[in-house]
Design a protein around this motif. Structure first.
Motif, PDB file in Angstrom:
ATOM      1  N   CYS A   1       1.452   0.454   2.918  1.00 59.06           N
ATOM      2  CA  CYS A   1       0.259   0.257   2.089  1.00 59.06           C
ATOM      3  C   CYS A   1      -0.898   1.156   2.520  1.00 59.06           C
ATOM      4  N   ASN A   2      -1.029   1.362   3.841  1.00 54.95           N
ATOM      5  CA  ASN A   2      -2.203   2.090   4.333  1.00 54.95           C
ATOM      6  C   ASN A   2      -1.891   3.512   4.781  1.00 54.95           C
ATOM      7  N   MET A   3      -1.252   4.267   3.920  1.00 54.87           N
ATOM      8  CA  MET A   3      -0.969   5.656   4.277  1.00 54.87           C
ATOM      9  C   MET A   3      -2.226   6.492   4.130  1.00 54.87           C
TER      10      MET A   3
ATOM     11  N   ASN B   1       6.824   3.493 -16.827  1.00 58.73           N
ATOM     12  CA  ASN B   1       6.412   3.205 -18.202  1.00 58.73           C
ATOM     13  C   ASN B   1       6.637   4.411 -19.105  1.00 58.73           C
ATOM     14  N   LYS B   2       6.262   5.561 -18.553  1.00 56.55           N
ATOM     15  CA  LYS B   2       6.375   6.797 -19.337  1.00 56.55           C
ATOM     16  C   LYS B   2       7.844   7.117 -19.647  1.00 56.55           C
ATOM     17  N   MET B   3       8.712   6.894 -18.654  1.00 62.00           N
ATOM     18  CA  MET B   3      10.127   7.235 -18.819  1.00 62.00           C
ATOM     19  C   MET B   3      10.932   6.099 -19.433  1.00 62.00           C
ATOM     20  N   GLY B   4      10.321   4.945 -19.562  1.00 59.94           N
ATOM     21  CA  GLY B   4      11.019   3.784 -20.123  1.00 59.94           C
ATOM     22  C   GLY B   4      12.151   3.308 -19.239  1.00 59.94           C
ATOM     23  N   SER B   5      12.049   3.562 -17.941  1.00 62.16           N
ATOM     24  CA  SER B   5      13.131   3.149 -17.037  1.00 62.16           C
ATOM     25  C   SER B   5      12.934   1.704 -16.553  1.00 62.16           C
ATOM     26  N   LEU B   6      13.994   1.166 -15.961  1.00 59.39           N
ATOM     27  CA  LEU B   6      13.924  -0.212 -15.457  1.00 59.39           C
ATOM     28  C   LEU B   6      12.914  -0.297 -14.321  1.00 59.39           C
ATOM     29  N   ARG B   7      12.303  -1.455 -14.194  1.00 63.95           N
ATOM     30  CA  ARG B   7      11.267  -1.639 -13.166  1.00 63.95           C
ATOM     31  C   ARG B   7      11.930  -1.816 -11.800  1.00 63.95           C
ATOM     32  N   ALA B   8      11.717  -0.856 -10.907  1.00 61.62           N
ATOM     33  CA  ALA B   8      12.274  -0.972  -9.549  1.00 61.62           C
ATOM     34  C   ALA B   8      11.345  -1.846  -8.707  1.00 61.62           C
ATOM     35  N   PRO B   9      11.905  -2.766  -7.933  1.00 61.99           N
ATOM     36  CA  PRO B   9      11.032  -3.558  -7.075  1.00 61.99           C
ATOM     37  C   PRO B   9      10.344  -2.658  -6.044  1.00 61.99           C
ATOM     38  N   ILE B  10       9.099  -2.931  -5.761  1.00 65.72           N
ATOM     39  CA  ILE B  10       8.376  -2.183  -4.732  1.00 65.72           C
ATOM     40  C   ILE B  10       7.937  -3.163  -3.643  1.00 65.72           C
ATOM     41  N   LEU B  11       8.331  -2.880  -2.409  1.00 64.85           N
ATOM     42  CA  LEU B  11       7.917  -3.701  -1.275  1.00 64.85           C
ATOM     43  C   LEU B  11       6.894  -2.930  -0.453  1.00 64.85           C
ATOM     44  N   GLY B  12       5.761  -3.552  -0.196  1.00 67.19           N
ATOM     45  CA  GLY B  12       4.725  -2.892   0.605  1.00 67.19           C
ATOM     46  C   GLY B  12       4.862  -3.289   2.070  1.00 67.19           C
ATOM     47  N   ILE B  13       4.510  -2.371   2.965  1.00 68.97           N
ATOM     48  CA  ILE B  13       4.491  -2.680   4.400  1.00 68.97           C
ATOM     49  C   ILE B  13       3.032  -2.777   4.810  1.00 68.97           C
ATOM     50  N   SER B  14       2.680  -3.896   5.417  1.00 64.84           N
ATOM     51  CA  SER B  14       1.280  -4.053   5.814  1.00 64.84           C
ATOM     52  C   SER B  14       1.170  -4.955   7.044  1.00 64.84           C
ATOM     53  N   ALA B  15       0.234  -4.601   7.917  1.00 67.20           N
ATOM     54  CA  ALA B  15       0.007  -5.445   9.096  1.00 67.20           C
ATOM     55  C   ALA B  15      -0.568  -6.787   8.668  1.00 67.20           C
ATOM     56  N   ALA B  16      -1.372  -6.772   7.630  1.00 64.84           N
ATOM     57  CA  ALA B  16      -1.949  -8.015   7.112  1.00 64.84           C
ATOM     58  C   ALA B  16      -1.142  -8.456   5.908  1.00 64.84           C
ATOM     59  N   THR B  17      -0.760  -9.720   5.889  1.00 71.02           N
ATOM     60  CA  THR B  17       0.069 -10.187   4.763  1.00 71.02           C
ATOM     61  C   THR B  17      -0.579 -11.382   4.058  1.00 71.02           C
ATOM     62  N   GLU B  18      -1.862 -11.615   4.344  1.00 73.12           N
ATOM     63  CA  GLU B  18      -2.505 -12.798   3.756  1.00 73.12           C
ATOM     64  C   GLU B  18      -2.804 -12.604   2.271  1.00 73.12           C
ATOM     65  N   GLY B  19      -3.372 -13.662   1.673  1.00 75.07           N
ATOM     66  CA  GLY B  19      -3.587 -13.713   0.225  1.00 75.07           C
ATOM     67  C   GLY B  19      -4.273 -12.502  -0.373  1.00 75.07           C
ATOM     68  N   ALA B  20      -5.349 -12.035   0.285  1.00 77.50           N
ATOM     69  CA  ALA B  20      -6.129 -10.927  -0.281  1.00 77.50           C
ATOM     70  C   ALA B  20      -5.272  -9.675  -0.423  1.00 77.50           C
ATOM     71  N   ILE B  21      -4.452  -9.426   0.578  1.00 75.19           N
ATOM     72  CA  ILE B  21      -3.594  -8.244   0.544  1.00 75.19           C
ATOM     73  C   ILE B  21      -2.550  -8.405  -0.569  1.00 75.19           C
ATOM     74  N   ARG B  22      -2.016  -9.624  -0.661  1.00 80.19           N
ATOM     75  CA  ARG B  22      -0.989  -9.859  -1.693  1.00 80.19           C
ATOM     76  C   ARG B  22      -1.567  -9.650  -3.092  1.00 80.19           C
ATOM     77  N   GLY B  23      -2.834 -10.071  -3.258  1.00 81.13           N
ATOM     78  CA  GLY B  23      -3.504  -9.871  -4.545  1.00 81.13           C
ATOM     79  C   GLY B  23      -3.650  -8.390  -4.853  1.00 81.13           C
ATOM     80  N   ARG B  24      -4.059  -7.639  -3.847  1.00 81.22           N
ATOM     81  CA  ARG B  24      -4.236  -6.192  -4.017  1.00 81.22           C
ATOM     82  C   ARG B  24      -2.888  -5.527  -4.330  1.00 81.22           C
ATOM     83  N   CYS B  25      -1.857  -6.013  -3.654  1.00 80.03           N
ATOM     84  CA  CYS B  25      -0.512  -5.474  -3.886  1.00 80.03           C
ATOM     85  C   CYS B  25      -0.065  -5.753  -5.324  1.00 80.03           C
ATOM     86  N   ALA B  26      -0.270  -6.999  -5.752  1.00 73.87           N
ATOM     87  CA  ALA B  26       0.155  -7.376  -7.108  1.00 73.87           C
ATOM     88  C   ALA B  26      -0.550  -6.510  -8.145  1.00 73.87           C
ATOM     89  N   GLU B  27      -1.837  -6.259  -7.930  1.00 74.59           N
ATOM     90  CA  GLU B  27      -2.597  -5.409  -8.864  1.00 74.59           C
ATOM     91  C   GLU B  27      -2.004  -4.007  -8.960  1.00 74.59           C
TER      92      GLU B  27
END
Lengths: 129, 142
Positions: free
Chosen positions: B56-58, B75-101
Protein backbone atom coordinates in the motif's frame (compact mmCIF):
# COMPACT_ATOMS: atom_id res chain seq x y z
CA UNK A 1 12.56 -20.73 24.07
CA UNK A 2 13.35 -17.13 23.37
CA UNK A 3 16.57 -16.83 21.44
CA UNK A 4 16.57 -13.03 21.31
CA UNK A 5 19.94 -11.45 21.81
CA UNK A 6 21.32 -7.98 22.42
CA UNK A 7 18.13 -6.73 23.97
CA UNK A 8 17.93 -3.09 24.91
CA UNK A 9 14.89 -0.92 25.45
CA UNK A 10 12.92 -4.15 25.93
CA UNK A 11 13.14 -5.03 22.24
CA UNK A 12 15.69 -7.27 20.55
CA UNK A 13 18.29 -6.03 18.15
CA UNK A 14 17.64 -9.29 16.35
CA UNK A 15 14.81 -11.56 17.38
CA UNK A 16 16.09 -14.86 16.05
CA UNK A 17 12.70 -16.42 16.64
CA UNK A 18 11.29 -14.31 13.81
CA UNK A 19 13.80 -15.80 11.37
CA UNK A 20 13.49 -19.28 12.83
CA UNK A 21 9.72 -19.12 12.38
CA UNK A 22 10.34 -19.17 8.62
CA UNK A 23 12.36 -22.34 9.15
CA UNK A 24 9.44 -24.17 10.73
CA UNK A 25 7.07 -23.03 8.01
CA UNK A 26 9.37 -23.83 5.10
CA UNK A 27 11.86 -26.44 6.40
CA UNK A 28 12.81 -27.66 2.92
CA UNK A 29 13.38 -24.18 1.54
CA UNK A 30 15.00 -22.89 4.72
CA UNK A 31 18.63 -22.72 3.54
CA UNK A 32 17.54 -21.08 0.30
CA UNK A 33 15.22 -18.65 2.09
CA UNK A 34 17.79 -17.69 4.69
CA UNK A 35 20.57 -17.25 2.16
CA UNK A 36 18.33 -15.17 -0.08
CA UNK A 37 16.99 -13.14 2.79
CA UNK A 38 20.34 -12.39 4.38
CA UNK A 39 22.22 -11.66 1.18
CA UNK A 40 19.43 -9.33 0.07
CA UNK A 41 19.34 -7.63 3.45
CA UNK A 42 23.13 -7.20 3.57
CA UNK A 43 22.94 -5.63 0.15
CA UNK A 44 19.88 -3.41 0.40
CA UNK A 45 19.61 -2.67 4.15
CA UNK A 46 22.78 -0.53 4.37
CA UNK A 47 21.77 1.23 1.14
CA UNK A 48 18.34 2.04 2.54
CA UNK A 49 19.94 3.36 5.74
CA UNK A 50 22.42 5.41 3.76
CA UNK A 51 19.64 7.00 1.71
CA UNK A 52 17.67 7.73 4.86
CA UNK A 53 20.67 9.45 6.50
CA UNK A 54 21.50 11.36 3.32
CA UNK A 55 17.97 12.74 3.10
CA UNK A 56 18.10 13.77 6.76
CA UNK A 57 21.33 15.66 6.19
CA UNK A 58 19.86 17.30 3.11
CA UNK A 59 16.73 18.27 5.06
CA UNK A 60 14.51 16.27 2.70
CA UNK A 61 11.88 15.34 5.25
CA UNK A 62 9.41 13.55 3.02
CA UNK A 63 12.10 11.49 1.30
CA UNK A 64 13.73 10.70 4.65
CA UNK A 65 10.44 9.35 5.98
CA UNK A 66 9.91 7.30 2.83
CA UNK A 67 13.30 5.65 3.24
CA UNK A 68 12.58 5.13 6.93
CA UNK A 69 9.37 3.33 6.00
CA UNK A 70 11.17 1.12 3.47
CA UNK A 71 13.92 0.24 5.92
CA UNK A 72 11.30 -0.42 8.60
CA UNK A 73 9.68 -3.05 6.37
CA UNK A 74 13.03 -4.72 5.71
CA UNK A 75 13.83 -4.77 9.42
CA UNK A 76 10.41 -6.09 10.39
CA UNK A 77 10.74 -9.00 7.98
CA UNK A 78 13.97 -10.25 9.50
CA UNK A 79 13.07 -9.61 13.17
CA UNK A 80 15.19 -6.49 13.71
CA UNK A 81 12.82 -5.26 16.37
CA UNK A 82 14.79 -2.36 17.78
CA UNK A 83 15.52 -0.81 14.38
CA UNK A 84 11.93 -1.46 13.32
CA UNK A 85 10.52 0.29 16.39
CA UNK A 86 12.88 3.26 16.14
CA UNK A 87 11.97 3.72 12.49
CA UNK A 88 8.29 3.30 13.21
CA UNK A 89 8.48 5.96 15.94
CA UNK A 90 9.48 8.50 13.28
CA UNK A 91 6.15 8.06 11.54
CA UNK A 92 4.24 9.52 14.47
CA UNK A 93 6.45 12.61 14.82
CA UNK A 94 5.04 15.90 13.69
CA UNK A 95 6.56 18.31 11.18
CA UNK A 96 7.81 20.64 13.94
CA UNK A 97 9.61 17.73 15.64
CA UNK A 98 12.21 17.42 12.89
CA UNK A 99 15.05 17.87 15.41
CA UNK A 100 13.85 14.66 17.11
CA UNK A 101 14.10 12.82 13.81
CA UNK A 102 17.68 13.98 13.43
CA UNK A 103 18.50 12.87 16.97
CA UNK A 104 16.83 9.51 16.49
CA UNK A 105 18.75 8.93 13.26
CA UNK A 106 21.90 8.46 15.36
CA UNK A 107 20.17 5.82 17.48
CA UNK A 108 18.97 4.06 14.35
CA UNK A 109 22.45 4.06 12.86
CA UNK A 110 23.89 2.51 16.03
CA UNK A 111 21.14 -0.10 16.29
CA UNK A 112 21.66 -0.97 12.64
CA UNK A 113 25.39 -1.54 13.09
CA UNK A 114 24.67 -3.89 15.99
CA UNK A 115 22.05 -5.62 13.89
CA UNK A 116 24.54 -6.41 11.12
CA UNK A 117 26.85 -7.99 13.70
CA UNK A 118 23.98 -10.07 15.10
CA UNK A 119 22.91 -11.15 11.64
CA UNK A 120 26.42 -12.25 10.73
CA UNK A 121 26.57 -14.28 13.95
CA UNK A 122 23.19 -15.85 13.20
CA UNK A 123 24.24 -16.69 9.64
CA UNK A 124 27.39 -18.39 10.91
CA UNK A 125 25.41 -20.44 13.44
CA UNK A 126 22.83 -21.58 10.91
CA UNK A 127 25.33 -22.63 8.24
CA UNK A 128 27.79 -24.20 10.62
CA UNK A 129 26.61 -27.74 10.04
CA UNK B 1 -2.74 -29.25 -17.88
CA UNK B 2 -1.40 -28.26 -14.52
CA UNK B 3 -2.61 -24.73 -14.04
CA UNK B 4 -0.81 -22.52 -11.56
CA UNK B 5 -2.48 -19.30 -10.58
CA UNK B 6 -0.71 -16.25 -11.93
CA UNK B 7 -0.13 -13.67 -9.25
CA UNK B 8 1.13 -10.16 -9.84
CA UNK B 9 3.14 -8.99 -6.83
CA UNK B 10 3.87 -5.27 -6.63
CA UNK B 11 6.47 -4.72 -3.94
CA UNK B 12 9.21 -2.07 -3.89
CA UNK B 13 11.09 -3.66 -1.00
CA UNK B 14 13.62 -6.26 -2.13
CA UNK B 15 13.75 -8.04 1.25
CA UNK B 16 10.00 -8.50 1.23
CA UNK B 17 10.14 -9.80 -2.34
CA UNK B 18 12.47 -12.63 -1.30
CA UNK B 19 10.07 -13.77 1.42
CA UNK B 20 7.00 -13.39 -0.74
CA UNK B 21 8.54 -15.40 -3.58
CA UNK B 22 9.37 -18.34 -1.31
CA UNK B 23 5.94 -18.36 0.32
CA UNK B 24 3.98 -18.15 -2.93
CA UNK B 25 6.10 -20.64 -4.85
CA UNK B 26 5.94 -23.10 -1.98
CA UNK B 27 2.15 -22.75 -1.96
CA UNK B 28 2.12 -23.70 -5.65
CA UNK B 29 1.59 -20.27 -7.19
CA UNK B 30 3.37 -18.56 -10.03
CA UNK B 31 4.28 -15.07 -8.84
CA UNK B 32 5.34 -12.32 -11.23
CA UNK B 33 7.19 -9.54 -9.44
CA UNK B 34 7.39 -5.86 -10.27
CA UNK B 35 8.95 -3.12 -8.16
CA UNK B 36 6.67 -0.15 -8.78
CA UNK B 37 3.11 0.92 -9.51
CA UNK B 38 3.94 2.00 -13.06
CA UNK B 39 5.50 -1.39 -13.85
CA UNK B 40 2.40 -3.06 -12.41
CA UNK B 41 0.13 -1.04 -14.67
CA UNK B 42 2.18 -2.05 -17.72
CA UNK B 43 2.16 -5.72 -16.76
CA UNK B 44 -1.55 -5.71 -15.96
CA UNK B 45 -2.42 -4.19 -19.33
CA UNK B 46 -0.37 -6.83 -21.15
CA UNK B 47 -1.50 -10.06 -19.50
CA UNK B 48 -4.15 -11.50 -17.24
CA UNK B 49 -3.56 -12.28 -13.58
CA UNK B 50 -5.70 -14.29 -11.19
CA UNK B 51 -4.72 -12.12 -8.25
CA UNK B 52 -2.74 -9.00 -7.43
CA UNK B 53 -0.81 -8.38 -4.22
CA UNK B 54 0.50 -4.89 -3.71
CA UNK B 55 2.26 -2.87 -1.04
CA UNK B 56 0.00 0.00 0.00
CA UNK B 57 2.77 2.45 0.89
CA UNK B 58 5.10 2.27 -2.08
CA UNK B 59 7.14 5.25 -3.14
CA UNK B 60 6.13 6.84 -6.44
CA UNK B 61 2.63 5.61 -7.24
CA UNK B 62 1.25 4.28 -3.96
CA UNK B 63 -0.54 0.95 -3.73
CA UNK B 64 -3.85 2.79 -3.46
CA UNK B 65 -3.21 4.79 -6.62
CA UNK B 66 -1.96 1.71 -8.43
CA UNK B 67 -5.05 -0.31 -7.46
CA UNK B 68 -7.34 2.44 -8.78
CA UNK B 69 -5.46 2.41 -12.09
CA UNK B 70 -5.72 -1.39 -12.33
CA UNK B 71 -9.47 -1.17 -11.80
CA UNK B 72 -9.66 1.44 -14.57
CA UNK B 73 -7.80 -0.91 -16.92
CA UNK B 74 -10.20 -3.75 -16.08
CA UNK B 75 -13.21 -1.55 -16.77
CA UNK B 76 -11.75 -0.34 -20.03
CA UNK B 77 -10.88 -3.86 -21.21
CA UNK B 78 -14.06 -5.43 -19.86
CA UNK B 79 -12.02 -8.13 -18.15
CA UNK B 80 -12.96 -10.07 -15.02
CA UNK B 81 -12.27 -8.33 -11.72
CA UNK B 82 -9.04 -9.72 -10.25
CA UNK B 83 -8.90 -9.68 -6.46
CA UNK B 84 -6.36 -7.19 -5.13
CA UNK B 85 -4.74 -7.76 -1.73
CA UNK B 86 -2.94 -4.84 -0.11
CA UNK B 87 0.07 -5.20 2.19
CA UNK B 88 0.09 -2.78 5.08
CA UNK B 89 1.62 -2.52 8.53
CA UNK B 90 -1.65 -1.03 9.73
CA UNK B 91 -4.74 -3.13 9.16
CA UNK B 92 -7.33 -1.24 11.21
CA UNK B 93 -10.66 0.13 9.99
CA UNK B 94 -9.37 3.39 8.50
CA UNK B 95 -6.87 1.58 6.30
CA UNK B 96 -9.49 -0.94 5.22
CA UNK B 97 -11.79 1.92 4.24
CA UNK B 98 -9.04 3.53 2.19
CA UNK B 99 -8.29 0.18 0.58
CA UNK B 100 -11.94 -0.42 -0.30
CA UNK B 101 -12.14 3.02 -1.93
CA UNK B 102 -9.12 2.19 -4.08
CA UNK B 103 -10.53 -1.19 -5.12
CA UNK B 104 -8.38 -3.28 -2.78
CA UNK B 105 -10.38 -6.29 -1.55
CA UNK B 106 -8.41 -7.45 1.47
CA UNK B 107 -5.36 -6.55 3.55
CA UNK B 108 -2.31 -8.63 4.49
CA UNK B 109 -0.59 -7.40 7.65
CA UNK B 110 3.10 -6.66 8.12
CA UNK B 111 5.44 -8.10 9.33
CA UNK B 112 4.51 -11.07 7.16
CA UNK B 113 3.07 -14.28 8.51
CA UNK B 114 3.27 -17.06 5.94
CA UNK B 115 0.01 -18.67 7.12
CA UNK B 116 -1.94 -15.45 6.69
CA UNK B 117 -0.59 -14.86 3.20
CA UNK B 118 -1.27 -18.41 2.01
CA UNK B 119 -4.72 -18.48 3.62
CA UNK B 120 -5.80 -15.24 1.96
CA UNK B 121 -4.27 -16.04 -1.40
CA UNK B 122 -5.92 -19.50 -1.41
CA UNK B 123 -9.27 -18.00 -0.51
CA UNK B 124 -9.20 -15.26 -3.13
CA UNK B 125 -7.85 -17.53 -5.86
CA UNK B 126 -10.63 -20.02 -5.13
CA UNK B 127 -13.17 -17.22 -5.46
CA UNK B 128 -11.65 -16.15 -8.78
CA UNK B 129 -11.76 -19.74 -10.02
CA UNK B 130 -15.42 -20.05 -9.02
CA UNK B 131 -16.35 -16.85 -10.85
CA UNK B 132 -14.35 -17.87 -13.93
CA UNK B 133 -16.07 -21.28 -14.02
CA UNK B 134 -19.44 -19.61 -13.77
CA UNK B 135 -18.66 -17.22 -16.61
CA UNK B 136 -17.33 -20.12 -18.75
CA UNK B 137 -20.45 -22.20 -18.21
CA UNK B 138 -22.67 -19.24 -19.11
CA UNK B 139 -20.67 -18.77 -22.31
CA UNK B 140 -21.01 -22.47 -23.20
CA UNK B 141 -24.76 -22.49 -22.69
CA UNK B 142 -25.33 -19.33 -24.71
Amino acid sequence: MNLSTGETMGRAILNRDTLLAWKTITPQQWPRLLQGLLSTFFEVGPRQLEEFLRCIKAGQKYQALRWAHTLKSSCGTIGAEQCHDLLESLETLKEEEWDKIEARAGEIETAFKLLLVELKAFETTEFEF
Amino acid sequence: MDYRNQILVVEDNEVSRVVMRIILERAGYDPFFVGSGSEAIRAFAEREFDLVILECNMSGLTGYQTASKLREIENKMGSLRAPILGISAATEGAIRGRCAEAGIDDVIGRPFRAEEIVEKVNLWCALTAAVTDEVSSVTVWQ
